[in-house]
Design a protein around this motif. Sequence first.
Motif, PDB file in Angstrom:
ATOM      1  N   GLN A 292      24.858  17.620  61.113  1.00 37.37           N
ATOM      2  CA  GLN A 292      26.184  17.469  60.517  1.00 37.37           C
ATOM      3  C   GLN A 292      25.998  17.000  59.073  1.00 37.37           C
ATOM      4  O   GLN A 292      25.368  15.967  58.820  1.00 37.37           O
ATOM      5  N   ILE A 293      26.544  17.783  58.142  1.00 35.08           N
ATOM      6  CA  ILE A 293      26.347  17.518  56.710  1.00 35.08           C
ATOM      7  C   ILE A 293      27.707  17.553  56.017  1.00 35.08           C
ATOM      8  O   ILE A 293      28.480  18.494  56.208  1.00 35.08           O
ATOM      9  N   SER A 294      27.992  16.529  55.217  1.00 35.21           N
ATOM     10  CA  SER A 294      29.302  16.445  54.563  1.00 35.21           C
ATOM     11  C   SER A 294      29.270  16.999  53.147  1.00 35.21           C
ATOM     12  O   SER A 294      28.315  16.781  52.398  1.00 35.21           O
ATOM     13  N   LEU A 295      30.329  17.700  52.802  1.00 34.32           N
ATOM     14  CA  LEU A 295      30.562  18.154  51.424  1.00 34.32           C
ATOM     15  C   LEU A 295      31.990  17.760  51.076  1.00 34.32           C
ATOM     16  O   LEU A 295      32.888  17.868  51.911  1.00 34.32           O
ATOM     17  N   ASP A 296      32.180  17.328  49.833  1.00 32.23           N
ATOM     18  CA  ASP A 296      33.496  16.784  49.461  1.00 32.23           C
ATOM     19  C   ASP A 296      34.295  17.679  48.532  1.00 32.23           C
ATOM     20  O   ASP A 296      35.355  17.270  48.041  1.00 32.23           O
ATOM     21  N   GLY A 297      33.772  18.878  48.269  1.00 32.36           N
ATOM     22  CA  GLY A 297      34.485  19.776  47.358  1.00 32.36           C
ATOM     23  C   GLY A 297      33.481  20.625  46.622  1.00 32.36           C
ATOM     24  O   GLY A 297      32.274  20.573  46.919  1.00 32.36           O
ATOM     25  N   PRO A 298      33.923  21.423  45.641  1.00 30.92           N
ATOM     26  CA  PRO A 298      32.975  22.156  44.806  1.00 30.92           C
ATOM     27  C   PRO A 298      32.110  21.152  44.043  1.00 30.92           C
ATOM     28  O   PRO A 298      32.411  19.949  44.042  1.00 30.92           O
ATOM     29  N   PRO A 299      31.019  21.604  43.397  1.00 28.18           N
ATOM     30  CA  PRO A 299      30.025  20.665  42.860  1.00 28.18           C
ATOM     31  C   PRO A 299      30.589  19.490  42.065  1.00 28.18           C
ATOM     32  O   PRO A 299      30.210  18.343  42.318  1.00 28.18           O
ATOM     33  N   ASP A 300      31.497  19.742  41.131  1.00 27.13           N
ATOM     34  CA  ASP A 300      31.956  18.627  40.284  1.00 27.13           C
ATOM     35  C   ASP A 300      32.753  17.596  41.083  1.00 27.13           C
ATOM     36  O   ASP A 300      32.635  16.390  40.851  1.00 27.13           O
ATOM     37  N   VAL A 301      33.522  18.058  42.070  1.00 27.55           N
ATOM     38  CA  VAL A 301      34.312  17.133  42.900  1.00 27.55           C
ATOM     39  C   VAL A 301      33.385  16.367  43.853  1.00 27.55           C
ATOM     40  O   VAL A 301      33.456  15.131  43.963  1.00 27.55           O
TER      41      VAL A 301
ATOM     42  N   ASP B 239      30.268  15.687  43.533  1.00 26.75           N
ATOM     43  CA  ASP B 239      29.390  14.739  42.841  1.00 26.75           C
ATOM     44  C   ASP B 239      30.108  13.474  42.382  1.00 26.75           C
ATOM     45  O   ASP B 239      29.463  12.483  42.024  1.00 26.75           O
ATOM     46  N   GLU B 240      31.408  13.498  42.408  1.00 25.37           N
ATOM     47  CA  GLU B 240      32.173  12.292  42.071  1.00 25.37           C
ATOM     48  C   GLU B 240      32.161  11.274  43.205  1.00 25.37           C
ATOM     49  O   GLU B 240      32.231  10.071  42.978  1.00 25.37           O
ATOM     50  N   SER B 241      32.107  11.760  44.442  1.00 28.16           N
ATOM     51  CA  SER B 241      32.192  10.830  45.580  1.00 28.16           C
ATOM     52  C   SER B 241      30.898  10.737  46.391  1.00 28.16           C
ATOM     53  O   SER B 241      30.575   9.669  46.896  1.00 28.16           O
ATOM     54  N   ARG B 242      30.147  11.818  46.501  1.00 26.48           N
ATOM     55  CA  ARG B 242      28.861  11.759  47.228  1.00 26.48           C
ATOM     56  C   ARG B 242      27.779  11.496  46.184  1.00 26.48           C
ATOM     57  O   ARG B 242      26.985  12.369  45.824  1.00 26.48           O
ATOM     58  N   VAL B 243      27.775  10.256  45.729  1.00 26.84           N
ATOM     59  CA  VAL B 243      26.922   9.849  44.613  1.00 26.84           C
ATOM     60  C   VAL B 243      25.600   9.319  45.143  1.00 26.84           C
ATOM     61  O   VAL B 243      25.565   8.564  46.121  1.00 26.84           O
ATOM     62  N   ARG B 244      24.504   9.689  44.487  1.00 23.48           N
ATOM     63  CA  ARG B 244      23.212   9.127  44.880  1.00 23.48           C
ATOM     64  C   ARG B 244      23.113   7.669  44.416  1.00 23.48           C
ATOM     65  O   ARG B 244      23.864   7.235  43.542  1.00 23.48           O
TER      66      ARG B 244
END
Length: 340
Positions: free
Chosen positions: A145-154, A156-161
């Motif tokens: 199970q892998i989460s994505l929060d939107g297209p790349p720019d979106v 990267d705003e919330s799934r931050v390293r």
Amino acid sequence: MTGRPLQQTSDSDVSKLDPGFVGEIAGSFNDRRLQLFILPTEKCNFRCTYCYEKFDIGRMKPATVKAVKAFIDRRIHQLDVLSVEWFGGEPLLAKPVIIDVAQHIHSSLASNSPVMYSGSMTTNGYLLDGDTATTLIRLGVRSFQISLDGPPDVHDESRVRADGSGSFSEIWRNLLTLRRSDLSFEVMLRLHFTPATAARLYSLIDLINDAFAEDSRFKVVFKAVTRLGGENDHKLELFHPQAERDAIASFQQHLRHKSQLITHGRYEPKICYAAKPNSFVIRADGRLGKCTVALYDDRNTVGHITEDGRIAIDNDKLRPWMNGFETLSLKELGCPVRAL
Ligand code: SF4
């Protein structure tokens, strides 16, 4: 991780239960079934803006790993069904622990057949490169199970390293590597959205349609971001339940095929794993819990695993988690922590 949300149901007349639900109740009490959520570390390489975890327990120590393997040895010959889900933190930060235990289970299964075994992992996907995926899948860990929060720019705003940089490109590269393989696996893409990002989710669905719609190993589920106890909860804007349902219906319509949905044609469980007597969370420090979300609630520490592979349970703390089976409240069965 945010990948394992509390399950919610509404109250209803139990005399009208469907056979699937009756089977679920029976399965919950079947001691020939065992469901384990193992946290090989509670640290993470991400700092998602809505995360509820504290990242304060590091990699499982060798003595605890040994205890987990001994516990599996004690139980496996009594089992018909064994389900092991790797969770964290980010479980792949402790890949050697996972491989050690998964290898042990793999070998044990060879001499204890027929046990129906399923291995799965909730991962942020950043470290799931081709070699790692191949190793895990060969050891029976086949569902991710892998989460994505939107297209790349979106995203990267919330799934931050942890270093503040974005994560989309590496996760996407790993997903494409998986797609190019001929391995047998299932990836559930959990697509998060908030009132602020919902309009941009269609761009991500377009990317997913183009890359994965024709590969039945990839499925999709839509989830609104919710408050799960993280330090930024007060900043999270929430959906009205009806607006959330409408948004999900609209996203589902945007998928190229209905069969991309994880729920397509499946019975949807109504009893949370945390309510089930045959389900336990094994924390990285060897404590036993019931819920993977309420990690910092003392009521969720119901025991610990001993060095010789026994589970020492505090029955007074365990019992309330199963109240729903007495009250037959679907709300309690769907999310026991809310009724503790
Ligand atoms: S991947 Fe994100 S949500 Fe999951 S544990 Fe790490 S910081 Fe939390």
